[in-house]
Write a protein that holds these residues in place. Structure first.
Motif, PDB file in Angstrom:
ATOM      1  N   UNK A  89       0.858  -1.178   0.000  1.00  0.00           N
ATOM      2  CA  UNK A  89       0.000   0.000   0.000  1.00  0.00           C
ATOM      3  C   UNK A  89       0.895   1.228   0.000  1.00  0.00           C
ATOM      4  N   UNK A  90       0.356   2.323  -0.454  1.00  0.00           N
ATOM      5  CA  UNK A  90       1.131   3.563  -0.475  1.00  0.00           C
ATOM      6  C   UNK A  90       1.559   3.955   0.936  1.00  0.00           C
ATOM      7  N   UNK A  91       0.690   3.732   1.898  1.00  0.00           N
ATOM      8  CA  UNK A  91       1.006   4.053   3.298  1.00  0.00           C
ATOM      9  C   UNK A  91       2.213   3.253   3.782  1.00  0.00           C
ATOM     10  N   UNK A  92       2.236   1.961   3.506  1.00  0.00           N
ATOM     11  CA  UNK A  92       3.362   1.127   3.940  1.00  0.00           C
ATOM     12  C   UNK A  92       4.647   1.479   3.197  1.00  0.00           C
ATOM     13  N   UNK A  93       4.511   1.782   1.912  1.00  0.00           N
ATOM     14  CA  UNK A  93       5.681   2.182   1.139  1.00  0.00           C
ATOM     15  C   UNK A  93       6.321   3.433   1.745  1.00  0.00           C
ATOM     16  N   UNK A  94       5.498   4.436   2.034  1.00  0.00           N
ATOM     17  CA  UNK A  94       6.031   5.676   2.593  1.00  0.00           C
ATOM     18  C   UNK A  94       6.565   5.475   4.005  1.00  0.00           C
ATOM     19  N   UNK A 110      11.356   5.565   7.209  1.00  0.00           N
ATOM     20  CA  UNK A 110      12.230   4.885   8.165  1.00  0.00           C
ATOM     21  C   UNK A 110      13.629   4.691   7.593  1.00  0.00           C
ATOM     22  N   UNK A 111      13.714   4.352   6.337  1.00  0.00           N
ATOM     23  CA  UNK A 111      15.028   4.160   5.724  1.00  0.00           C
ATOM     24  C   UNK A 111      15.817   5.470   5.691  1.00  0.00           C
ATOM     25  N   UNK A 112      15.143   6.583   5.460  1.00  0.00           N
ATOM     26  CA  UNK A 112      15.809   7.888   5.469  1.00  0.00           C
ATOM     27  C   UNK A 112      16.258   8.239   6.890  1.00  0.00           C
ATOM     28  N   UNK A 113      15.380   8.028   7.862  1.00  0.00           N
ATOM     29  CA  UNK A 113      15.720   8.340   9.255  1.00  0.00           C
ATOM     30  C   UNK A 113      16.911   7.525   9.740  1.00  0.00           C
ATOM     31  N   UNK A 114      16.990   6.264   9.320  1.00  0.00           N
ATOM     32  CA  UNK A 114      18.068   5.378   9.777  1.00  0.00           C
ATOM     33  C   UNK A 114      19.272   5.397   8.848  1.00  0.00           C
ATOM     34  N   UNK A 115      19.172   6.154   7.762  1.00  0.00           N
ATOM     35  CA  UNK A 115      20.232   6.230   6.758  1.00  0.00           C
ATOM     36  C   UNK A 115      20.601   4.836   6.250  1.00  0.00           C
ATOM     37  N   UNK A 146      16.445  -2.866   5.186  1.00  0.00           N
ATOM     38  CA  UNK A 146      15.419  -3.015   6.222  1.00  0.00           C
ATOM     39  C   UNK A 146      14.597  -4.282   5.997  1.00  0.00           C
ATOM     40  N   UNK A 147      14.261  -4.558   4.747  1.00  0.00           N
ATOM     41  CA  UNK A 147      13.518  -5.781   4.436  1.00  0.00           C
ATOM     42  C   UNK A 147      14.390  -7.001   4.717  1.00  0.00           C
ATOM     43  N   UNK A 148      15.673  -6.940   4.352  1.00  0.00           N
ATOM     44  CA  UNK A 148      16.600  -8.037   4.650  1.00  0.00           C
ATOM     45  C   UNK A 148      16.648  -8.328   6.147  1.00  0.00           C
ATOM     46  N   UNK A 149      16.750  -7.265   6.938  1.00  0.00           N
ATOM     47  CA  UNK A 149      16.812  -7.433   8.394  1.00  0.00           C
ATOM     48  C   UNK A 149      15.529  -8.077   8.929  1.00  0.00           C
TER      49      UNK A 149
END
Length: 59
Positions: free
Chosen positions: A11-16, A21-26, A32-35
């Protein structure tokens, strides 16, 4: 290690949510999906039919 490609719908919500989160955690979204995948329990391997039976005596 040979990489595989996976495509799935989000969903667009989950994508965003993942993107933010990826931007915040650099980190990358892929990392993130791998983890998350690595945190899943190992699947149980089903034994072939009859492999868990004890041999029967023919005496």
């Amino acid at each position: 290690m040979k990489n595989k490609r996976l495509s799935f719908r989000l969903t667009e919500r989950r994508y965003h949510k993942l993107l933010l989160l990826s931007v915040q955690l650099d980190r990358t979204m892929s990392s993130l999906v791998d983890e998350w995948i690595d945190s899943l329990p190992e699947p149980k391997v089903k034994a072939p039919e009859g492999a868990n039976r004890l041999p029967t005596s023919t005496a």
